[in-house]
Design a protein around this motif. Structure first.
Motif: not given
Length: 541
Positions: A519-525
């Motif tokens: 999710l960090r990757e997908r949401l640009g975190c």
């Protein structure tokens, strides 16, 4: 001979007498304050803060904490009465989105974090990252709505447990899991975690939440729930708990509520022998008819196990309002049942039960105010207790912080119930801190950072150790690393508010990072928020 010309001295007027009477206490107070300041001057502030901290706490922090409390209580009451919060909520969220977009426009140079000062949190340490990261101001501290039909309360992230209980119990409702200390916030309990003696039925605080609303790294707003439809963002819903604000900014949460009753019928049962304690505790934790289960371990083989049931009826002779300021500290009251070796039954008002450890901050206050449980102190000053944890941190100073780190343990370790006996032995040999808090909880098999090893829900126990280690040659780093290693070996977890000495590899061995990293990757975190390990590890605090 001439008459005696000496005149009697005129007696002072009543007005002057009254002025004199009011002056006297003021003068003596001023003299005390002067003497105190002189003493501080001679000894140095650091010496006083370390060796005679109670003087500072009693004279300054207690009155200050009281003012703090009154302000927040009045503000919450006014806001709810005028119902201005729901109207302003949307505007405040848009303001957060605007701050995030501005950060992006300025080239996203540093990570973001909330602008809430580090000393205000209930974690023991102040995060260093607040000084270097972009602070996003989040002024969200209101209860937005209570929906008794859907059995949901919708709240902003800075709402405290004290606020929630005051409002919900007044209208006959409560949270299924209501963590202990008044100052704990909803945001902290979701982004970190929260537990209470009802968790054997309902799980951790995250398990009673039904929706989260977040502002993401690109400034967009999203609502996530456990439902598996694309629009409901269920993967984000499961990844948020324990993520410490590294996936987005929480702006609201929906939490389940259940009908409340007036009292808790609480049974106290002293148990001796570690095997008997573990058996009895496991047994009571598996019984669904118990609304509350808690254990206090006073030594390796002595404990009191408490089981409670909510009720509207109470036997007047057994009513005990333990929350009243002049009452003995709860853990001392419980210890009496052990010392006299007798079982007990008491009826405790619900809100008093929920905050039974608040006045003594579990048993931490005995180290700060050694005479705090003395009846004289309780009757005269008990109404000002406890000092705010945030203010204690603010006035700690670097020397005291280092001293605390080396001579004081505050840890909550979550281990499978089947490993309780082994875990207590390990705590005993590694740190030797008593009392120990035992709180059972059911851990459902769900995606996210924390879940049991198998595919089924499993009964776990939170082992809380707060106090001065009595193990010989205690060295914080090596002793805690030993304890962390044991917890990893039994597929347990460490609460992230506490000091964490694990390396990054060890941390991701303890927690399941698969969904979180995806999710960090997908949401640009990656460019917006630090990884959770970098916020909670020793180097960050």
């Amino acid at each position: 001979g001439g008459g005696d010309r000496r005149r009697e001295p005129a007696s002072p007027s009543p007005a002057r007498r009254a002025a004199g009477a009011t002056m006297e206490p003021a003068v003596s107070l001023a003299v005390c304050a002067l003497l105190f300041l002189l003493w501080v001057r001679v000894k140095g502030l650091e010496f006083v803060l370390i060796h005679q901290r109670w003087v500072f706490v009693c004279l300054f922090l207690l009155p200050l904490s009281l003012i703090f409390d009154i302000y927040y209580y009045v503000r919450a009451w006014v806001v709810f009465k005028l119902s201005s919060a729901p109207r302003l909520h949307g505007q405040r969220v848009r303001d957060i989105q605007k701050q995030v977009r501005e950060w992006k426009e300025q080239g996203s140079k540093t990570f973001m974090c909330t602008g809430r000062p580090g000393w205000l949190t209930v974690s023991l340490r102040v995060g260093k990252y607040k000084k270097t990261h972009k602070n996003i101001m989040i002024n969200l501290m209101d209860i937005l709505e209570v929906d008794t039909k859907k059995q949901i309360v919708r709240v902003e992230p800075l709402v405290t447990m004290g606020q929630v209980t005051a409002l919900l119990t007044s209208i006959g409702w409560t949270l299924p899991v209501l963590p202990e200390l008044d100052d704990l916030t909803v945001g902290g309990l979701i982004m970190g975690t929260g537990i209470e003696s009802s968790s054997h039925k309902y799980g951790l605080f995250q398990h009673i939440c039904t929706a989260y609303e977040l502002v993401l790294a690109d400034g967009s707003f999203v609502r996530c729930t456990p439902r598996c439809t694309p629009s409901e963002n269920s993967d984000l819903f499961y990844a948020v708990p324990w993520s410490c604000g590294t996936l987005g900014f929480l702006v609201a949460a929906e939490i389940r509520i259940i009908p409340a009753k007036k009292y808790v019928r609480l049974r106290f049962e002293p148990v001796r022998g570690l095997e008997a304690i573990c058996d009895k505790f496991t047994q009571e934790s598996q019984r669904q008819e118990n609304h509350f289960v808690e254990g206090l371990l006073y030594s390796l083989d002595e404990a009191v196990i408490m089981t409670g049931v909510m009720t509207d009826e109470a036997e007047p002779s057994k009513l005990n309002s333990i929350g009243n300021y002049y009452k003995p500290w709860f853990f001392k009251h419980v210890e009496n049942y052990l010392k006299t070796n007798r079982e007990g039954l008491e009826y405790i008002p619900l809100r008093h039960y929920y905050h039974r450890h608040t006045r003594s901050i579990f048993w931490e206050l005995q180290d700060i105010i050694p005479f705090g449980n003395n009846p004289v102190f309780r009757y005269l000053f008990g109404w000002m207790v406890p000092p705010k944890i945030s203010l204690l941190k603010l006035t700690q100073g670097e020397t005291l912080r280092k001293l605390y780190e080396q001579h004081h343990v505050v840890q909550d370790m979550l281990v499978p119930m089947k490993c309780l006996s082994q875990a207590v032995h390990t705590f005993h040999s590694d740190i030797h801190v008593y009392p120990i808090w035992l709180c059972p909880f059911i851990l459902p098999s769900q995606p996210g950072l924390v879940h049991p090893k198998g595919d089924e829900a499993e009964l776990y126990v939170d082992i809380g150790a707060y106090g001065e280690p009595r193990v010989k040659h205690f060295e914080a780093r090596s002793c805690m690393r030993q304890l962390e290693k044991f917890v990893r070996s039994v597929h347990g977890f460490q609460m992230l508010y506490a000091d964490c000495y694990m390396s990054r590899e060890e941390f991701w061995e303890m927690f399941d990072g698969s969904l979180y990293h995806r999710l960090r990757e997908r949401l640009g975190c990656q460019d917006a928020f630090p990884e959770v390990y970098d916020k909670i590890c020793k180097a960050a605090r």
